[in-house]
Design a protein around this motif. Structure first.
Motif, PDB file in Angstrom:
ATOM      1  N   ASP A 146      43.493  40.219  29.779  1.00  0.00           N
ATOM      2  CA  ASP A 146      43.912  39.000  30.489  1.00  0.00           C
ATOM      3  C   ASP A 146      42.763  38.398  31.304  1.00  0.00           C
ATOM      4  O   ASP A 146      42.666  37.176  31.432  1.00  0.00           O
ATOM      5  CB  ASP A 146      45.156  39.224  31.352  1.00  0.00           C
ATOM      6  CG  ASP A 146      44.977  40.339  32.354  1.00  0.00           C
ATOM      7  OD1 ASP A 146      44.441  41.393  31.976  1.00  0.00           O
ATOM      8  OD2 ASP A 146      45.379  40.165  33.521  1.00  0.00           O
ATOM      9  N   ALA A 147      41.859  39.243  31.820  1.00  0.00           N
ATOM     10  CA  ALA A 147      40.743  38.676  32.587  1.00  0.00           C
ATOM     11  C   ALA A 147      39.761  37.938  31.677  1.00  0.00           C
ATOM     12  O   ALA A 147      38.971  37.117  32.141  1.00  0.00           O
ATOM     13  CB  ALA A 147      40.027  39.767  33.367  1.00  0.00           C
ATOM     14  N   ASP A 200      46.805  41.189  26.351  1.00  0.00           N
ATOM     15  CA  ASP A 200      47.172  42.437  27.031  1.00  0.00           C
ATOM     16  C   ASP A 200      47.307  42.072  28.511  1.00  0.00           C
ATOM     17  O   ASP A 200      46.357  42.167  29.277  1.00  0.00           O
ATOM     18  CB  ASP A 200      46.040  43.442  26.775  1.00  0.00           C
ATOM     19  CG  ASP A 200      46.207  44.734  27.540  1.00  0.00           C
ATOM     20  OD1 ASP A 200      47.207  44.893  28.262  1.00  0.00           O
ATOM     21  OD2 ASP A 200      45.308  45.585  27.420  1.00  0.00           O
ATOM     22  N   ASN A 232      47.978  42.847  31.601  1.00  0.00           N
ATOM     23  CA  ASN A 232      48.176  43.890  32.619  1.00  0.00           C
ATOM     24  C   ASN A 232      47.838  43.373  34.017  1.00  0.00           C
ATOM     25  O   ASN A 232      47.925  44.095  34.994  1.00  0.00           O
ATOM     26  CB  ASN A 232      47.386  45.172  32.280  1.00  0.00           C
ATOM     27  CG  ASN A 232      45.885  44.907  32.180  1.00  0.00           C
ATOM     28  OD1 ASN A 232      45.347  43.999  32.817  1.00  0.00           O
ATOM     29  ND2 ASN A 232      45.206  45.727  31.384  1.00  0.00           N
ATOM     30  N   ARG A 233      47.443  42.146  34.092  1.00  0.00           N
ATOM     31  CA  ARG A 233      47.174  41.450  35.368  1.00  0.00           C
ATOM     32  C   ARG A 233      46.176  42.211  36.239  1.00  0.00           C
ATOM     33  O   ARG A 233      46.204  42.158  37.451  1.00  0.00           O
ATOM     34  CB  ARG A 233      48.495  41.171  36.134  1.00  0.00           C
ATOM     35  CG  ARG A 233      49.391  40.187  35.384  1.00  0.00           C
ATOM     36  CD  ARG A 233      50.821  40.403  35.623  1.00  0.00           C
ATOM     37  NE  ARG A 233      51.153  41.574  35.063  1.00  0.00           N
ATOM     38  CZ  ARG A 233      51.663  42.714  35.228  1.00  0.00           C
ATOM     39  NH1 ARG A 233      52.047  42.888  35.829  1.00  0.00           N
ATOM     40  NH2 ARG A 233      51.866  43.812  34.722  1.00  0.00           N
ATOM     41  N   GLN A 234      45.292  42.901  35.580  1.00  0.00           N
ATOM     42  CA  GLN A 234      44.191  43.554  36.289  1.00  0.00           C
ATOM     43  C   GLN A 234      42.888  43.226  35.560  1.00  0.00           C
ATOM     44  O   GLN A 234      42.865  43.151  34.332  1.00  0.00           O
ATOM     45  CB  GLN A 234      44.362  45.064  36.280  1.00  0.00           C
ATOM     46  CG  GLN A 234      45.355  45.574  37.292  1.00  0.00           C
ATOM     47  CD  GLN A 234      45.391  47.093  37.314  1.00  0.00           C
ATOM     48  OE1 GLN A 234      46.401  47.693  37.038  1.00  0.00           O
ATOM     49  NE2 GLN A 234      44.268  47.717  37.635  1.00  0.00           N
ATOM     50  N   SER A 235      41.835  43.074  36.354  1.00  0.00           N
ATOM     51  CA  SER A 235      40.512  42.854  35.759  1.00  0.00           C
ATOM     52  C   SER A 235      39.675  44.099  36.027  1.00  0.00           C
ATOM     53  O   SER A 235      40.214  45.209  36.072  1.00  0.00           O
ATOM     54  CB  SER A 235      39.891  41.600  36.362  1.00  0.00           C
ATOM     55  OG  SER A 235      39.773  41.760  37.764  1.00  0.00           O
TER      56      SER A 235
HETATM   57 MG   LIG Z   1      43.449  43.109  32.428  1.00  0.00          MG
END
Ligand SMILES: [Mg+2]
Ligand SMILES: Cc1ncc(C[n+]2csc(CCOP(=O)(O)OP(=O)(O)O)c2C)c(N)n1
Length: 771
Positions: free
Chosen positions: A161-162, A189, A191-194
């Motif tokens: 996602d990032a 994907d 997952n709202r994390q970078s």
């Molecule tokens: Mg991510």
């Protein structure tokens, strides 16, 4: 394609577990078990892999057809290796040597990995965007009858996602929309994390709008089946869950069931009592982990439902590190499980110590046959067809007639000739340019060969009989792909077209044109194209301060230095049209040569009087990087060394000085890049005991050991000044080391010391030092 049946879902879930284990174990082995010889951190991304294993199991063991091609999120590379390990196309040895020399690469690599990798990835965003261009190339090939309809496939990008922060994705999205791109799946994907943290909420639920407005179908897979049932039965709970910010949700995933219970109690009070009573802490953690991207049935259903050719973005909600101890933790990007945690997980998986690498360990007798059936079907589907793509006959490229030429105009004339001549080469050429087709002299070629559009577009100006030099009919047999002004897209298009042989079984000869300074706009994409061994011809023109009145923003200085350091790309800078023709001929051959490479031609708009040649002797040297345009005398004490557009100044200075300095030579450099490579290679060979001097050593050995070299190029002086290091001869480097500006040629050459006076002074000084 198989239809989704319950047993397949169960088998796919088992494969998901296997992929999560094998990818994590591969990384663990490299970091904690393999001997570390130098103390360097080995690394790997267990959390990023765990985030995607369900998606990749559903894709590779269910959804992919034999012609589909996938760009895998770089840090999920170990999952791709685990898939090939299960398929039997990856060795245990390569996995044991993950991130080691000749082992499985950190990020999927077409050239360095031994498994079939469709697209190299690593620099985030580029792997995603190239799939759009590959899909366009597939359309191009089918429209031109160079590929069977039945061989068409879908292009899939597995996207972190990032990665969506990378601007090149939106440039590709826009260009794709203009060309009505199809057969494209981008699977996010989510997952709202970078790398550094959780993603900000302000972009939350905006991506779907962006893609929809470009005509994409957006499929959101937010809840898994179980979670959806639970939330649909409890609207307050659903609203609560939907209202959690990215960081809050990630923290709750990390903290687990007890924290979820406390938070729900605090936020919903009595209204959640029945729900909480019915679910213990473990059940809560498991339920809220049932996001769409971890629910096999939802993924299979979504993939099965998207079988038309509409470009589709799947937003699959996931948890970074799903199922691992650091699931959801904001710092988990490079997190590695410690040996105790791995051992505990191994126990839970039922894998005995020592059997960690067994592909289907602990799958069990009941599930085993179903899993093996899926693997077998996928193996057949994924087997890389060894496609022999026919060699392209490259005819002799004729030199345009005339006493004066600029290399840019000569390029246009040669292209026009090729277009008119016809034959395999001209049919395989596909040209492309980011809105500078006319100003790089490709207009004549396009007049002949037309613009490519899957659905042709009328030329209104021509229909209305409005006079124009550009008569560009657009049809599905046209051979020029016009791009908007996004140089990054040019390089991605060249990369996609340059891989056509391997991807589709038909070699194309891609030619891209742009202004030389704007190479810098697409540098990473250019590097990416070369890294994948895509083959193309890049024509950069105009270049240098020789552009005169256009001014400093358009006058390139450093591209020859870029080319000097870029593997897979050979730089040529011709001064004369006959050199250009020879270079183009070789560039076409190198495109189709298994051991070849891509070529970068740096051209100019300066009209130059052509040279009379007594023989063809220059040709071999020009293609090797340099030749004596004016031979030096025996034991000569000086030479002028010039490249490209400033050759008239070099010739004039040579004429002026030759009486005073008998034996003065004039070396015409056509490729500092090739000279440097040859010099380095000869040194390396010497250290291995082979004595074969390089081309530049042989050329410079014609001069005295203490001879002086005056080097001159309309480029950074360092492009040529290194020549002094070859035999230890002294150098006076002339070139451009300040930003350019507007002016006439003679004015600029005087200010930047590229004129005859500068050369004469430099030669005099270098001889004085000798005296
Ligand atoms: Mg991510
Ligand atoms: C162009 C580029 N910049 C920076 C990086 C370093 N990098 C690797 S992964 C990553 C974050 C990726 O986050 P995301 O795409 O959400 O993937 P996740 O690991 O969360 O699945 C960064 C910044 C890179 N590989 N490429």
């Amino acid at each position: 394609m198989l239809k989704s049946v319950t047993t397949d879902i169960e088998a796919l879930k088992t494969l998901d577990d296997r992929l999560r284990w094998l990818s994590a174990w591969t990384i663990h082995h490299a970091n904690h078990i393999r001997e570390n010889k130098d103390g360097l951190k080995v690394g790997g991304h267990q959390a990023s892999c765990a985030s995607m294993t369900t998606i990749m199991a559903a894709l590779y063991f269910h959804a992919l057809g034999p012609n589909d091609r996938v760009a895998v999120k770089p840090h999920a590379g170990p999952v791709l290796h685990a898939i090939h390990y299960l398929l039997g196309t990856q060795s245990r040895e390569a996995l044991e040597n993950f991130r080691g020399l000749a082992g499985a690469q950190s990020y999927p690599s077409r050239t360095k990995d031994r498994i079939p990798v469709d697209f190299s990835t690593g620099s985030v965003g580029l792997g995603v965007a190239i799939t759009a261009f590959s899909s366009l190339i597939q359309d191009y090939l089918t429209c031109h009858g160079m590929m069977e309809e039945a061989d068409r496939g879908r292009f899939v990008a597995l996207v972190g996602d990032a990665e969506l922060d990378e601007g090149n994705i939106y440039e590709a999205l826009i260009e794709g929309t203009k060309h009505d791109v199809r057969n494209l799946w981008w699977i996010l994907d989510y997952n709202r994390q970078s790398l550094d943290a959780t993603s900000t909420d302000r972009m939350f639920e905006r991506f779907d709008d962006i893609f929809r407005s470009c005509g994409w179908r957006v499929v959101e897979l937010r809840y898994g089946k179980r979670l959806k049932v639970a939330l649909d039965a409890n609207p307050k709970l659903k609203a609560w869950f939907g209202g959690l910010g990215n960081a809050e949700l990630s923290a709750l995933h990390y903290q687990g069931g007890a924290a979820l219970r406390r938070r729900i109690e605090a936020d919903l009070g009595k209204s959640a009592a029945t729900f909480l009573k019915a679910n213990d802490d473990a059940a809560l953690a498991s339920l809220f982990s049932d996001l769409g991207g971890h629910c096999m049935a939802s993924l299979v259903e979504a993939f099965d439902a998207a079988q038309d050719d509409v470009p589709t973005l799947f937003i699959a909600w996931t948890i970074k590190g799903n199922g691992l101890p650091f699931a959801g933790h904001k710092d988990n990007h490079a997190g590695l499980m410690n040996p105790t945690q791995m051992a505990a997980w191994r126990e839970t998986m039922g894998i005995p110590e020592g059997r960690e690498w067994e592909p289907l360990e602990s799958v069990g007798d009941i599930a085993g046959p179903g899993v093996e059936t899926l693997i077998e079907r996928s193996r057949v589907a994924r087997e890389k067809r060894a496609r022999a793509f026919a060699q392209i006959e490259v005819p002799e490229i004729p030199v345009p007639s005339g006493e004066e030429h600029s290399t840019q105009a000569a390029f246009g004339r040669i292209m026009l000739e090729i277009a008119k001549e016809g034959g395999t080469l001209s049919d395989r050429i596909v040209t492309t340019s980011p809105d500078v087709t006319v100003s790089t002299n490709l207009g004549g070629w396009v007049n002949q060969r037309g613009l490519f559009r899957r659905e042709g577009i009328a030329d209104i100006f021509a229909e209305e009989k409005i006079a124009s030099a550009q008569k560009w009919s657009s049809r599905n047999k046209g051979q020029h792909i016009e791009l908007g002004i996004a140089e990054n897209n040019l390089f991605l298009m060249l990369a996609a077209a340059g891989l056509a042989g391997d991807q589709f079984g038909t070699r194309l000869v891609p030619i891209g044109t742009l202004y030389d300074p704007f190479i810098a706009r697409g540098l990473d994409a250019l590097n990416y194209a070369c890294y994948q061994d895509a083959r193309f011809l890049l024509v950069a023109t105009p270049s240098g301060i020789t552009l005169g009145p256009e001014g400093g923003a358009h006058q390139s200085i450093n591209p020859p230095l870029i080319a000097l350091g870029q593997p897979g790309l050979r730089h040529y800078e011709p001064a004369f049209a006959d050199e250009l023709a020879a270079m183009m001929e070789l560039a076409f051959r190198l495109i189709d040569d298994p051991d070849g490479e891509s070529t970068y031609l740096r051209l100019s708009t300066r009209n130059i009087r052509q040279i009379d040649r007594a023989s063809d002797d220059w040709r071999d040297g020009a293609l090797k990087g340099a030749y004596w345009l004016r031979e030096p005398g025996a034991n000569s004490e000086a030479a002028i060394v010039a490249m490209g557009a400033v050759m008239p100044e070099a010739l004039a200075a040579w004429e002026e000085l030759r009486e005073d300095i008998p034996g003065l030579g004039l070396l015409s450099v056509t490729s500092p890049d090739l000279l440097h490579r040859g010099w380095s290679a000869a040194q390396a060979a010497r250290w291995a005991g082979q004595r074969q001097p390089s081309h530049i050593e042989l050329l410079l050995a014609r001069l005295r050991r203490d001879a002086g070299l005056v080097t001159i190029a309309d480029a950074a002086p360092a492009s040529l000044s290194w020549l002094g290091g070859v035999l230890g001869q002294r150098v006076a480097p002339l070139g451009v080391d300040r930003f350019g500006q507007t002016g006439s040629l003679s004015e600029l050459y005087a200010v930047y010391r590229l004129d005859g006076a500068a050369i004469t002074e430099a030669v005099a000084e270098i001889l004085l030092q000798n005296g």
